[in-house]
Scaffold this active site. Sequence first.
Site, PDB file in Angstrom:
ATOM      1  N   CYS A   3       0.859  -1.191   0.000  1.00 38.78           N
ATOM      2  CA  CYS A   3       0.000   0.000   0.000  1.00 38.78           C
ATOM      3  C   CYS A   3       0.895   1.241   0.000  1.00 38.78           C
ATOM      4  O   CYS A   3       1.781   1.370  -0.839  1.00 38.78           O
ATOM      5  CB  CYS A   3      -0.951  -0.083   1.196  1.00 38.78           C
ATOM      6  N   ASP A  48      -7.544  -3.972  -8.128  1.00 45.56           N
ATOM      7  CA  ASP A  48      -7.124  -2.817  -7.319  1.00 45.56           C
ATOM      8  C   ASP A  48      -7.506  -1.508  -8.028  1.00 45.56           C
ATOM      9  O   ASP A  48      -7.481  -1.427  -9.252  1.00 45.56           O
ATOM     10  CB  ASP A  48      -5.599  -2.873  -7.129  1.00 45.56           C
ATOM     11  N   HIS A  99      -6.942  -4.663  -3.712  1.00 44.60           N
ATOM     12  CA  HIS A  99      -5.918  -4.006  -2.908  1.00 44.60           C
ATOM     13  C   HIS A  99      -5.740  -4.787  -1.597  1.00 44.60           C
ATOM     14  O   HIS A  99      -6.709  -5.218  -1.005  1.00 44.60           O
ATOM     15  CB  HIS A  99      -6.381  -2.580  -2.620  1.00 44.60           C
TER      16      HIS A  99
END
Lengths: 92, 251
Positions: B127, B188, B220
């Site tokens: 991330c 994502d 994600h």
Amino acid sequence: MCTMICERAEMEGSAKGRDGWFPLEMANVSYDHPFNAPWEYGLNIDFVNQSQGVGSRVAVELSPQSAKRLAETIMEALKRGEADPQIKVSVL
Amino acid sequence: MYTTEQYEGIIAETITINGTGGDAIHTYLARPMGPGPFPAVILAHHLPGWDELYREFTRKLAHHGYLAISPDLYCREAHGAPEDVAAAVRADGGVSDDQVIGDLDAAAKYIRSLPSSNGKVGIFGTCSGGRHVFLAGCRLDCFDAIVECWGGNVIMSDDQLTDKQPVSPNSYTKDLNAPLLGLFGDLDQSPTPEQVNQHEEELKAAGKDIEFHRYPEAGHGFFYFDRPIYHQSSAVDGWSKMLTFLGKKLA
């Protein structure tokens, strides 16, 4: 921090957190990853009083549709309340 | 590969290192017991902060034979429940890229200084941490392997730049100093598959040593077993690819 979208507004009022009520200082409104809600992005509202520490926080994580409904509902309630001449907002 | 007759043991604890500007920052260190020499991996934590998940990742890498170290990149901002700290950092526009790079550099220097180090240091992040490890791999010359997992905002538009994040990380692509493994989910939204393609093309055009893998059913954060976004088969394969990559590059 992935979207970096965060708006802040000063607040007057109270919020009830894990240790009871605390005076509100700020609302932080972000469009970013929620901590708990089950989607990649959400509309997150943190009602905080940073001067009392980061634990003075009441968090809600909403879907964008829910956030819009909340904003509309707030505006509708305000409109009705402010239209009523019998209702005055004052500190008791 | 671990087999059942082997002895194993790790030590894990919170220590303090001197990060950017000499600031003392808390750091989680997990390491195999024994004299080594062991390769090392630095973990750059994600948006939700220096949380239990990252401590588990740190211990997992130690279990696999790495000196694993995860600095609290939010240590200067506040202390409290990781989510509360991360929410405060989020409201403040994140932490500055310069500060994070300095902290990761300090973590690399610390771990390399241990007598049980084999001198090789990799770096892993997911991330916002994926973004940070790519940036660190370009701006620092101290890593031997980089594992970038779904780095958000590696490609930033001009209107996304701030005082704390003043340069889009992909601007530094030509400066990447180490082999890079990239793991991404096709579902994502940050990075999007188009951004992953652009990132890969830019790295290839710059002649970098890279290995990208895309998982069609993952979104994600597909390593995050504490969240609904966890995707089991993608996570298992991703960890396997990551450990294979680190094993080759840090031997």
